[in-house]
Design a protein around this motif. Structure first.
Motif, short mmCIF file in Angstrom:
data_model
loop_
_atom_site.label_atom_id
_atom_site.label_comp_id
_atom_site.label_asym_id
_atom_site.label_seq_id
_atom_site.Cartn_x
_atom_site.Cartn_y
_atom_site.Cartn_z
N TRP A 287 -28.18 32.28 20.51
CA TRP A 287 -27.81 33.56 19.92
C TRP A 287 -27.86 34.61 21.02
O TRP A 287 -28.61 34.47 21.99
CB TRP A 287 -28.75 33.89 18.76
CG TRP A 287 -28.83 32.74 17.81
CD1 TRP A 287 -29.56 31.60 17.97
CD2 TRP A 287 -28.08 32.56 16.62
NE1 TRP A 287 -29.33 30.72 16.94
CE2 TRP A 287 -28.43 31.29 16.10
CE3 TRP A 287 -27.18 33.35 15.93
CZ2 TRP A 287 -27.88 30.80 14.92
CZ3 TRP A 287 -26.64 32.87 14.76
CH2 TRP A 287 -26.99 31.60 14.25
N VAL A 288 -27.08 35.64 20.88
CA VAL A 288 -26.96 36.63 21.94
C VAL A 288 -27.11 38.02 21.33
O VAL A 288 -26.52 38.31 20.28
CB VAL A 288 -25.61 36.52 22.69
CG1 VAL A 288 -25.67 37.27 24.02
CG2 VAL A 288 -25.23 35.06 22.92
N MET A 289 -27.89 38.87 22.01
CA MET A 289 -28.15 40.21 21.48
C MET A 289 -27.99 41.28 22.55
O MET A 289 -28.12 41.00 23.75
CB MET A 289 -29.57 40.30 20.92
CG MET A 289 -29.78 39.63 19.58
SD MET A 289 -31.41 40.05 18.91
CE MET A 289 -31.21 41.80 18.54
N VAL A 303 -27.47 49.91 18.82
CA VAL A 303 -26.69 48.75 18.38
C VAL A 303 -27.59 47.52 18.33
O VAL A 303 -27.52 46.72 17.38
CB VAL A 303 -25.49 48.53 19.32
CG1 VAL A 303 -24.78 47.22 18.99
CG2 VAL A 303 -24.51 49.69 19.20
N ALA A 304 -28.44 47.34 19.34
CA ALA A 304 -29.37 46.21 19.33
C ALA A 304 -30.28 46.29 18.09
O ALA A 304 -30.58 45.27 17.46
CB ALA A 304 -30.20 46.22 20.60
N HIS A 305 -30.71 47.48 17.75
CA HIS A 305 -31.54 47.67 16.56
C HIS A 305 -30.78 47.27 15.29
O HIS A 305 -31.31 46.57 14.42
CB HIS A 305 -32.00 49.13 16.47
CG HIS A 305 -32.48 49.53 15.11
ND1 HIS A 305 -33.65 49.05 14.57
CD2 HIS A 305 -31.94 50.36 14.17
CE1 HIS A 305 -33.82 49.56 13.36
NE2 HIS A 305 -32.79 50.35 13.10
N PHE A 306 -29.52 47.71 15.18
CA PHE A 306 -28.73 47.36 14.00
C PHE A 306 -28.41 45.87 13.96
O PHE A 306 -28.24 45.30 12.87
CB PHE A 306 -27.44 48.18 13.98
CG PHE A 306 -27.64 49.66 13.77
CD1 PHE A 306 -28.59 50.13 12.87
CD2 PHE A 306 -26.89 50.58 14.48
CE1 PHE A 306 -28.78 51.50 12.67
CE2 PHE A 306 -27.07 51.95 14.29
CZ PHE A 306 -28.02 52.41 13.39
N GLU A 307 -28.30 45.22 15.10
CA GLU A 307 -28.03 43.78 15.15
C GLU A 307 -29.19 42.96 14.62
O GLU A 307 -28.99 41.85 14.08
CB GLU A 307 -27.77 43.34 16.61
CG GLU A 307 -26.47 43.79 17.22
CD GLU A 307 -26.38 43.44 18.69
OE1 GLU A 307 -25.28 43.52 19.24
OE2 GLU A 307 -27.43 43.08 19.30
N LEU A 308 -30.40 43.47 14.80
CA LEU A 308 -31.61 42.66 14.59
C LEU A 308 -31.65 41.99 13.23
O LEU A 308 -31.89 40.78 13.12
CB LEU A 308 -32.85 43.54 14.80
CG LEU A 308 -34.20 42.85 14.62
CD1 LEU A 308 -34.38 41.76 15.67
CD2 LEU A 308 -35.33 43.87 14.72
N GLU A 309 -31.45 42.76 12.17
CA GLU A 309 -31.53 42.23 10.81
C GLU A 309 -30.59 41.04 10.62
O GLU A 309 -30.96 40.01 10.03
CB GLU A 309 -31.19 43.33 9.82
CG GLU A 309 -31.09 42.88 8.38
CD GLU A 309 -30.62 44.00 7.47
OE1 GLU A 309 -29.97 43.69 6.44
OE2 GLU A 309 -30.89 45.19 7.75
#
Length: 410
Positions: A287-289, A303-309
């Protein structure tokens, strides 16, 4: 025991490590986090260092402060990722780590060496970056004594981290030189490969209007070919020339070198990633973040924060043998400092451009979209505290991860 391995302990890596360590049974799983640098940088704060707003202690802490004891933290560079063998080789002690699941969160960094002449005789003399702490600090020392001339802000090529930061720098420069009483001695120029101030039409117009109101000139579709530091000239591939006294460069941004060495990336070392699930397009247990992906979303901490969930939900579904729910819609939200105690807020997704309105509560806000307001400015400054004491501490930020049209004027 199974291994959940994360490469990179910046914004995305730290958040996913903490979250997964809390989700996985410690009797069955161990969580390992690897990074080559013991320092954790609050990168949005680099913008303020040249103007004397922030100092080192505001933007630098140790990574260990944010990594709980149930995560094994290894300080090492990464020699190679071998996805076919499900292992990673570190440079420290030639250690190899076999993994069951891997998250790549190795970020992006500037590469001034990619542009001919950029790192020549003028580098950190009258040519600076501010995307590194060292570059921003050196620029602060220069600006403190500079008496004026032609300042050119240049984005070499896209994508870059925090796409609006070059605009913010120019807005704050206008503020800074005005307060110093030398704005009439400074010419501000923005040389960008884009056709306008931003990539989306409505926000491009709004931000372009702010540039014009501040008498900041634009050179659009400027594709940087070389820097002639002997003559203080920035030259494009089509041989347009822009003279400068001070050049602020946003050099080519690339993913980590190990991504290239391992054959996992594109030409800029960004990892091909499904933009909805954030799963590697080539390896189902990777997986990539954050900035390491090639998805068409802004490379920014929000964006990284919104991706987390969505990453967590998809990984857990994959572990359970279920279909991936997907879900990430490219949600990005960004405060844009516009100078003189005001800022603009934009909120958008893959499919919806920044629109005017109120955020996060429809009709209430308290933040206004695509408008310069004082409360937006305070929101920008407060984000640093939210970053250090909530996001990096594993405390959920009370904002929806999914993009919403609620409160927006279409």
């Amino acid at each position: 025991m199974k291994t959940f391995l994360i490469l990179g302990a910046g914004t995305a890596g730290t958040m996913i490590a903490r979250k997964m360590a809390g989700k996985l049974d410690s009797h069955d799983w161990k969580v390992i986090l690897v990074d080559k640098d013991e320092k954790h940088y609050y990168q949005p704060g680099f913008l303020f260092i040249p103007f004397g707003w922030y100092k080192a202690e505001d933007v630098i802490k140790t990574k260990q402060e944010f990594i709980p004891g149930n995560i094994e933290f290894i300080l090492s560079d990464i020699e190679m990722i071998e996805p076919a063998a499900n292992k990673v080789k570190l440079t420290k002690d030639n250690r190899e780590i076999a993994y069951d699941y891997l998250v790549i969160a190795t970020g992006a960094s500037i590469h001034p060496e990619e542009t001919e002449g950029l790192q020549g005789a003028g580098w950190h003399k009258n040519i600076f970056d501010f995307y590194t702490y060292e570059g921003a600090a050196a620029l602060h020392s220069f600006l403190d004594k500079w008496e004026g001339g032609r300042l050119v802000m240049n984005v070499v090529e896209n994508p870059i981290k925090c796409p609006v930061a070059p605009l913010e720098f120019l807005f704050l420069a206008d503020d800074y030189f005005t307060r110093k009483g030398i704005r009439n001695k400074v010419e501000l120029v923005y040389a960008t490969p884009l056709t306008g101030a931003f990539t989306k039409p409505k926000s491009a117009r709004a931000l372009g209007d702010i540039l014009a109101s501040k008498n900041i000139l634009m050179e659009t579709e400027f594709n940087t070919g070389e820097v002639d530091s002997g003559k203080n000239i920035l030259r494009s591939f089509d041989e347009r020339e822009i003279p400068y006294d001070l050049l602020i460069s946003i050099p080519t941004n690339k993913g980590a070198d190990v991504i290239g060495r391992s054959g996992l990336g594109d030409a800029l070392n960004f990892v091909p990633t499904d933009k909805f699930t954030l799963q590697s397009k080539d390896w189902p247990n990777i997986w990539v973040m954050g900035d390491a992906t090639n998805i068409p979303a802004s490379k920014a901490g929000a964006v990284a924060h919104f991706e987390l969930e969505f990453v967590v939900e998809n990984i857990l579904a994959h572990m359970a043998g279920k279909n991936l729910p997907g879900g990430f819609d490219g949600h990005a939200s960004c405060y844009i400092e516009s100078g003189f105690g005001k800022a603009v807020l934009i909120d958008f997704s893959y499919d919806v451009e920044p629109l005017p309105g109120k955020y996060p509560l429809p009709g209430i806000g308290p933040f206004s979209l695509l408008k310069q307001t004082t409360i937006n400015h305070w929101g920008k400054l407060f984000f640093r505290y939210m970053y250090w004491y909530m996001m990096m501490k594993g405390i959920d930020v009370p904002l929806p991860s999914a993009f919403s049209l609620a409160g927006k004027e279409q």
